[in-house]
Design a protein around this motif. Sequence first.
Motif, PDB file in Angstrom:
ATOM      1  N   THR A 135      45.922  42.740  12.536  1.00  0.00           N
ATOM      2  CA  THR A 135      45.926  42.884  11.139  1.00  0.00           C
ATOM      3  C   THR A 135      46.734  41.783  10.317  1.00  0.00           C
ATOM      4  O   THR A 135      47.930  41.640  10.978  1.00  0.00           O
ATOM      5  N   GLY A 136      46.643  41.120   9.207  1.00  0.00           N
ATOM      6  CA  GLY A 136      47.395  40.168   8.928  1.00  0.00           C
ATOM      7  C   GLY A 136      47.080  38.886   9.351  1.00  0.00           C
ATOM      8  O   GLY A 136      47.543  37.579   8.487  1.00  0.00           O
ATOM      9  N   ASP A 137      46.190  38.646  10.203  1.00  0.00           N
ATOM     10  CA  ASP A 137      45.776  37.249  10.537  1.00  0.00           C
ATOM     11  C   ASP A 137      44.607  36.719   9.587  1.00  0.00           C
ATOM     12  O   ASP A 137      43.415  37.048   9.742  1.00  0.00           O
ATOM     13  N   ARG A 138      45.080  36.392   8.465  1.00  0.00           N
ATOM     14  CA  ARG A 138      44.152  35.650   7.261  1.00  0.00           C
ATOM     15  C   ARG A 138      43.192  34.738   7.642  1.00  0.00           C
ATOM     16  O   ARG A 138      42.244  34.568   7.192  1.00  0.00           O
ATOM     17  N   ALA A 139      43.569  33.817   8.553  1.00  0.00           N
ATOM     18  CA  ALA A 139      42.664  32.888   9.019  1.00  0.00           C
ATOM     19  C   ALA A 139      41.473  33.293   9.750  1.00  0.00           C
ATOM     20  O   ALA A 139      40.363  33.194   9.352  1.00  0.00           O
ATOM     21  N   SER A 140      41.521  34.465  10.650  1.00  0.00           N
ATOM     22  CA  SER A 140      40.495  34.791  11.380  1.00  0.00           C
ATOM     23  C   SER A 140      39.896  35.836  10.362  1.00  0.00           C
ATOM     24  O   SER A 140      38.454  35.815  10.393  1.00  0.00           O
ATOM     25  N   VAL A 141      40.326  36.533   9.699  1.00  0.00           N
ATOM     26  CA  VAL A 141      39.654  37.396   8.706  1.00  0.00           C
ATOM     27  C   VAL A 141      38.688  36.573   7.677  1.00  0.00           C
ATOM     28  O   VAL A 141      37.781  37.045   7.568  1.00  0.00           O
ATOM     29  N   ASN A 142      39.292  35.198   7.408  1.00  0.00           N
ATOM     30  CA  ASN A 142      38.602  34.147   6.543  1.00  0.00           C
ATOM     31  C   ASN A 142      37.125  33.889   7.348  1.00  0.00           C
ATOM     32  O   ASN A 142      35.864  33.991   6.978  1.00  0.00           O
ATOM     33  N   ASN A 161      48.436  35.255  17.277  1.00  0.00           N
ATOM     34  CA  ASN A 161      47.811  36.683  17.306  1.00  0.00           C
ATOM     35  C   ASN A 161      46.895  36.879  18.215  1.00  0.00           C
ATOM     36  O   ASN A 161      45.867  37.956  18.386  1.00  0.00           O
ATOM     37  N   THR A 194      42.384  45.325  13.051  1.00  0.00           N
ATOM     38  CA  THR A 194      41.579  45.850  12.556  1.00  0.00           C
ATOM     39  C   THR A 194      40.004  45.320  13.149  1.00  0.00           C
ATOM     40  O   THR A 194      40.115  44.336  13.841  1.00  0.00           O
ATOM     41  N   CYS A 244      40.574  42.144  15.289  1.00  0.00           N
ATOM     42  CA  CYS A 244      41.644  41.146  14.628  1.00  0.00           C
ATOM     43  C   CYS A 244      42.983  41.635  14.540  1.00  0.00           C
ATOM     44  O   CYS A 244      43.177  42.757  14.013  1.00  0.00           O
TER      45      CYS A 244
END
Length: 177
Positions: free
Chosen positions: A136-143, A34, A166, A134
Amino acid sequence: MTEIRTPRLVLRRWLDDDLAPLSEIQADPAVTENIDDGRPYSLERTAEQIEVWEEEWDEEGFGMFAVELLGSGELAGAVGLSVAHAPGEVAGQVAIGWRLGRAFWGQGYASEAAHATLEFALQDRGLDRVVAVCRTGDRASVNVLGKLGMRAESTARHPVHGHEVTVFGIDLTQYEA
C-alpha cells in the motif's frame, strides 16, 4: 523456451549471464523497498531467487521472465507470474509482479512488460484470473496495475513482514487485450 517480444523488449527465461546484472539491480534499496522486507538483495539471494523462478517455470509452465532491452540486449529487470503465498486470501492464486533497475524507470518498460505478461497468462496459459499484491502506497506499481485494468479488491496485513498490502485482481471477462 518461452520468449515474448514487445516493441522494445524481449521477455525470456533466465541465463547464467543474467545473475550479475540482476544482482546489481536488486542491490539498489530504491528497487527493493516495496518487495518482501524491503532490504536489498545479496548476490547469493539473487542467485537463489533465479533458481526458484526457473523451478516454477519447470513445475507450473510460467514464472518470472528476464526483461531484456530489444535494441541493446541489456537486462532491465524481471517481470512475470508466480503462485502467491500471502496474504491468505490470494494464496495459491497466480500473481503478476515486476522489478526493474532504476535506470529503466519512467520509460513505460514496466507497463509494456507487464501487459505482455498478463496477456501471456490469460490467453496463452489459459488462466481465468490473475492477482497482484502491492505494498500500500507504492504509487508506481499502482499506476502500472491501473494500466493493466486491474482493480483494487481489498487490503490486508502481510503475515510475514507486517506492512499493509493492497490486493488487485483481474479475470478473463474483464481483460481487454
